[in-house]
Write an enzyme that holds these catalytic residues in place. Structure first.
Site, PDB file in Angstrom:
ATOM      1  N   PRO A 119       5.308  -5.950   1.532  1.00 51.32           N
ATOM      2  CA  PRO A 119       4.559  -4.713   1.322  1.00 51.32           C
ATOM      3  C   PRO A 119       3.514  -4.453   2.403  1.00 51.32           C
ATOM      4  O   PRO A 119       2.878  -5.373   2.921  1.00 51.32           O
ATOM      5  CB  PRO A 119       3.890  -4.918  -0.041  1.00 51.32           C
ATOM      6  CG  PRO A 119       3.883  -6.383  -0.268  1.00 51.32           C
ATOM      7  CD  PRO A 119       5.085  -6.915   0.449  1.00 51.32           C
ATOM      8  N   ASN A 120       3.394  -3.189   2.722  1.00 47.85           N
ATOM      9  CA  ASN A 120       2.415  -2.640   3.659  1.00 47.85           C
ATOM     10  C   ASN A 120       2.702  -2.953   5.122  1.00 47.85           C
ATOM     11  O   ASN A 120       2.015  -2.441   6.003  1.00 47.85           O
ATOM     12  CB  ASN A 120       0.983  -3.081   3.298  1.00 47.85           C
ATOM     13  CG  ASN A 120       0.594  -2.627   1.915  1.00 47.85           C
ATOM     14  OD1 ASN A 120       0.769  -1.470   1.573  1.00 47.85           O
ATOM     15  ND2 ASN A 120       0.098  -3.549   1.108  1.00 47.85           N
ATOM     16  N   ARG A 148      -2.546   0.038  10.336  1.00 47.75           N
ATOM     17  CA  ARG A 148      -3.256  -0.620   9.241  1.00 47.75           C
ATOM     18  C   ARG A 148      -4.116  -1.768   9.778  1.00 47.75           C
ATOM     19  O   ARG A 148      -3.588  -2.746  10.284  1.00 47.75           O
ATOM     20  CB  ARG A 148      -2.240  -1.173   8.238  1.00 47.75           C
ATOM     21  CG  ARG A 148      -2.859  -1.984   7.131  1.00 47.75           C
ATOM     22  CD  ARG A 148      -1.774  -2.635   6.272  1.00 47.75           C
ATOM     23  NE  ARG A 148      -2.400  -3.525   5.316  1.00 47.75           N
ATOM     24  CZ  ARG A 148      -1.942  -4.724   4.996  1.00 47.75           C
ATOM     25  NH1 ARG A 148      -0.840  -5.176   5.546  1.00 47.75           N
ATOM     26  NH2 ARG A 148      -2.580  -5.464   4.131  1.00 47.75           N
ATOM     27  N   TYR A 181      -4.364  -7.179  11.915  1.00 48.99           N
ATOM     28  CA  TYR A 181      -2.912  -7.279  12.046  1.00 48.99           C
ATOM     29  C   TYR A 181      -2.371  -6.909  13.426  1.00 48.99           C
ATOM     30  O   TYR A 181      -1.169  -7.020  13.670  1.00 48.99           O
ATOM     31  CB  TYR A 181      -2.236  -6.416  10.978  1.00 48.99           C
ATOM     32  CG  TYR A 181      -2.619  -6.841   9.585  1.00 48.99           C
ATOM     33  CD1 TYR A 181      -2.180  -8.058   9.070  1.00 48.99           C
ATOM     34  CD2 TYR A 181      -3.441  -6.051   8.792  1.00 48.99           C
ATOM     35  CE1 TYR A 181      -2.540  -8.468   7.800  1.00 48.99           C
ATOM     36  CE2 TYR A 181      -3.802  -6.453   7.517  1.00 48.99           C
ATOM     37  CZ  TYR A 181      -3.354  -7.671   7.026  1.00 48.99           C
ATOM     38  OH  TYR A 181      -3.716  -8.082   5.771  1.00 48.99           O
ATOM     39  N   ASN A 220       7.906 -12.631   6.128  1.00 50.16           N
ATOM     40  CA  ASN A 220       6.489 -12.325   5.982  1.00 50.16           C
ATOM     41  C   ASN A 220       6.416 -11.528   4.691  1.00 50.16           C
ATOM     42  O   ASN A 220       6.697 -10.330   4.679  1.00 50.16           O
ATOM     43  CB  ASN A 220       5.943 -11.524   7.162  1.00 50.16           C
ATOM     44  CG  ASN A 220       4.468 -11.210   7.010  1.00 50.16           C
ATOM     45  OD1 ASN A 220       3.882 -11.388   5.938  1.00 50.16           O
ATOM     46  ND2 ASN A 220       3.855 -10.739   8.074  1.00 50.16           N
ATOM     47  N   ALA A 246       1.338  -9.537   0.922  1.00 51.47           N
ATOM     48  CA  ALA A 246       0.540  -9.914  -0.252  1.00 51.47           C
ATOM     49  C   ALA A 246       1.357 -10.667  -1.298  1.00 51.47           C
ATOM     50  O   ALA A 246       0.790 -11.460  -2.065  1.00 51.47           O
ATOM     51  CB  ALA A 246      -0.094  -8.670  -0.876  1.00 51.47           C
ATOM     52  N   ASP A 295      11.011 -18.274  -6.348  1.00 52.92           N
ATOM     53  CA  ASP A 295      12.191 -18.716  -7.083  1.00 52.92           C
ATOM     54  C   ASP A 295      13.488 -18.238  -6.425  1.00 52.92           C
ATOM     55  O   ASP A 295      14.483 -18.956  -6.417  1.00 52.92           O
ATOM     56  CB  ASP A 295      12.124 -18.249  -8.537  1.00 52.92           C
ATOM     57  CG  ASP A 295      11.096 -19.004  -9.352  1.00 52.92           C
ATOM     58  OD1 ASP A 295      10.526 -19.999  -8.858  1.00 52.92           O
ATOM     59  OD2 ASP A 295      10.846 -18.591 -10.512  1.00 52.92           O
ATOM     60  N   GLU A 350       8.265 -19.133   6.785  1.00 57.04           N
ATOM     61  CA  GLU A 350       7.257 -18.148   6.382  1.00 57.04           C
ATOM     62  C   GLU A 350       6.363 -17.848   7.579  1.00 57.04           C
ATOM     63  O   GLU A 350       5.907 -18.770   8.260  1.00 57.04           O
ATOM     64  CB  GLU A 350       6.422 -18.735   5.236  1.00 57.04           C
ATOM     65  CG  GLU A 350       5.274 -17.879   4.788  1.00 57.04           C
ATOM     66  CD  GLU A 350       4.409 -18.560   3.740  1.00 57.04           C
ATOM     67  OE1 GLU A 350       3.340 -18.000   3.440  1.00 57.04           O
ATOM     68  OE2 GLU A 350       4.768 -19.641   3.236  1.00 57.04           O
ATOM     69  N   HIS A 357       3.062 -15.208   9.185  1.00 55.00           N
ATOM     70  CA  HIS A 357       1.972 -14.258   8.942  1.00 55.00           C
ATOM     71  C   HIS A 357       1.337 -13.892  10.271  1.00 55.00           C
ATOM     72  O   HIS A 357       1.166 -14.759  11.137  1.00 55.00           O
ATOM     73  CB  HIS A 357       0.907 -14.857   8.021  1.00 55.00           C
ATOM     74  CG  HIS A 357       1.450 -15.207   6.676  1.00 55.00           C
ATOM     75  ND1 HIS A 357       1.680 -14.268   5.710  1.00 55.00           N
ATOM     76  CD2 HIS A 357       1.829 -16.399   6.162  1.00 55.00           C
ATOM     77  CE1 HIS A 357       2.179 -14.868   4.644  1.00 55.00           C
ATOM     78  NE2 HIS A 357       2.298 -16.154   4.895  1.00 55.00           N
ATOM     79  N   LEU A 358       0.986 -12.638  10.420  1.00 53.30           N
ATOM     80  CA  LEU A 358       0.329 -12.169  11.634  1.00 53.30           C
ATOM     81  C   LEU A 358      -1.064 -12.765  11.772  1.00 53.30           C
ATOM     82  O   LEU A 358      -1.457 -13.215  12.843  1.00 53.30           O
ATOM     83  CB  LEU A 358       0.245 -10.639  11.624  1.00 53.30           C
ATOM     84  CG  LEU A 358       1.598  -9.927  11.641  1.00 53.30           C
ATOM     85  CD1 LEU A 358       1.439  -8.488  11.185  1.00 53.30           C
ATOM     86  CD2 LEU A 358       2.202  -9.993  13.016  1.00 53.30           C
ATOM     87  N   SER A 359      -1.809 -12.769  10.675  1.00 54.36           N
ATOM     88  CA  SER A 359      -3.170 -13.307  10.696  1.00 54.36           C
ATOM     89  C   SER A 359      -3.163 -14.745  10.190  1.00 54.36           C
ATOM     90  O   SER A 359      -2.209 -15.186   9.550  1.00 54.36           O
ATOM     91  CB  SER A 359      -4.089 -12.450   9.822  1.00 54.36           C
ATOM     92  OG  SER A 359      -3.711 -12.539   8.458  1.00 54.36           O
ATOM     93  N   ARG A 367      -9.102 -16.370   6.131  1.00 55.65           N
ATOM     94  CA  ARG A 367      -9.378 -15.112   5.438  1.00 55.65           C
ATOM     95  C   ARG A 367      -9.877 -15.388   4.018  1.00 55.65           C
ATOM     96  O   ARG A 367     -10.308 -16.494   3.715  1.00 55.65           O
ATOM     97  CB  ARG A 367      -8.106 -14.261   5.454  1.00 55.65           C
ATOM     98  CG  ARG A 367      -7.703 -13.941   6.909  1.00 55.65           C
ATOM     99  CD  ARG A 367      -6.693 -12.886   7.059  1.00 55.65           C
ATOM    100  NE  ARG A 367      -7.089 -11.655   6.409  1.00 55.65           N
ATOM    101  CZ  ARG A 367      -6.233 -10.727   6.029  1.00 55.65           C
ATOM    102  NH1 ARG A 367      -4.950 -10.894   6.239  1.00 55.65           N
ATOM    103  NH2 ARG A 367      -6.651  -9.623   5.451  1.00 55.65           N
ATOM    104  N   ARG A 382      -6.059 -15.726  -0.280  1.00 47.81           N
ATOM    105  CA  ARG A 382      -4.947 -15.752   0.685  1.00 47.81           C
ATOM    106  C   ARG A 382      -4.592 -17.168   1.134  1.00 47.81           C
ATOM    107  O   ARG A 382      -3.616 -17.371   1.834  1.00 47.81           O
ATOM    108  CB  ARG A 382      -5.286 -14.904   1.910  1.00 47.81           C
ATOM    109  CG  ARG A 382      -5.433 -13.435   1.602  1.00 47.81           C
ATOM    110  CD  ARG A 382      -5.603 -12.632   2.871  1.00 47.81           C
ATOM    111  NE  ARG A 382      -6.100 -11.307   2.611  1.00 47.81           N
ATOM    112  CZ  ARG A 382      -5.340 -10.254   2.316  1.00 47.81           C
ATOM    113  NH1 ARG A 382      -4.031 -10.390   2.259  1.00 47.81           N
ATOM    114  NH2 ARG A 382      -5.876  -9.080   2.092  1.00 47.81           N
TER     115      ARG A 382
END
Length: 166
Positions: free
Chosen positions: A28-29, A36, A41, A92, A95, A105, A116, A118-120, A125, A129
Site C-alpha cells: 500500500p501507498n 509521498r 522514501y 515491500n 505498512a 501466512d 523483504e 524497504h526503502l527506509s 523510524r 515499524r
C-alpha cells in the site's frame, strides 16, 4: 524465531536452463512514490523502480514481474498464485509489513524464497515499524538504501536461488 524449510521441488530445480522468474510485490501507498514524503522514501517513482528491477533482472538472467496493490487480499491472492509460476518473491509490503499476519501466512504457505525490502531503515523510524511479520518467513531483509534496497534484494534472491542449483 520460526524455523522454515525452503522448497526444493522440481518446479525450482534446474534453474540454469531458463531465466528465473521473480515476483516483485509492492504494498500500500507505494504507488505514490516520488510524491509521498520524498524525505523518507526518496524521489524515485514506482515505475522507475520497476524499470530498474527489470534492467537488473535482465543482467541477472531473471524476469521480474512487478505488481502493486493497496489491497491486502490482492497481495495474498498474488502470493498464492506465485506457486508453480515464480522461483522467488521480492516484497515491500509497506505498512502491511507491521500488521499483516495474512501476508506472513501466505508467504509461509507457498514456501518460495522471499526477500523483504524497504526503502527506509525501518529500525530508525517509529517503534511500531520495528516489527515485521514477514521477516521470520523471509530468507532475508534489506532496508534503508532507498531504491537500491530493491536491487540489492533482487541480487540476493537470485544469488540464493542460483547457489541452490549446483
Amino acid at each position: 524465531m520460526i524455523a522454515r524449510v525452503v522448497a526444493t521441488s522440481p518446479k525450482v530445480s534446474n534453474l540454469t536452463l531458463q531465466p528465473l522468474s521473480i515476483l516483485a510485490l509492492h504494498g500500500p501507498n507505494l504507488n505514490l512514490l516520488g510524491q509521498r514524503e520524498p524525505g523518507i522514501y526518496g524521489s524515485l517513482t514506482l515505475a522507475e523502480i520497476n524499470r530498474l528491477l527489470e534492467e537488473e533482472g535482465f543482467k541477472l538472467q531473471a524476469k521480474v514481474f512487478p505488481l502493486q496493490s493497496n489491497h491486502e487480499g490482492i497481495l495474498v491472492d498474488t502470493i498464492h498464485g506465485a506457486l508453480g509460476q515464480h522461483h522467488g518473491i521480492l516484497i515491500n509490503a509497506g505498512a502491511y509489513t507491521h500488521t499483516s499476519v495474512a501476508l506472513r501466512d501466505a508467504i509461509a504457505a507457498v514456501n518460495l524464497p522471499t526477500v523483504e525490502v524497504h526503502l527506509s531503515n525501518i529500525y530508525r523510524r517509529e517503534d511500531f515499524r520495528h516489527h515485521s511479520y514477514i521477516a521470520p518467513v523471509a530468507i532475508g531483509q534489506i532496508s534503508g538504501f532507498g531504491g537500491q534496497s530493491y536491487l540489492l534484494g533482487l541480487q540476493a534472491l537470485v544469488h540464493f536461488l542460483r547457489k541452490d542449483e549446483g
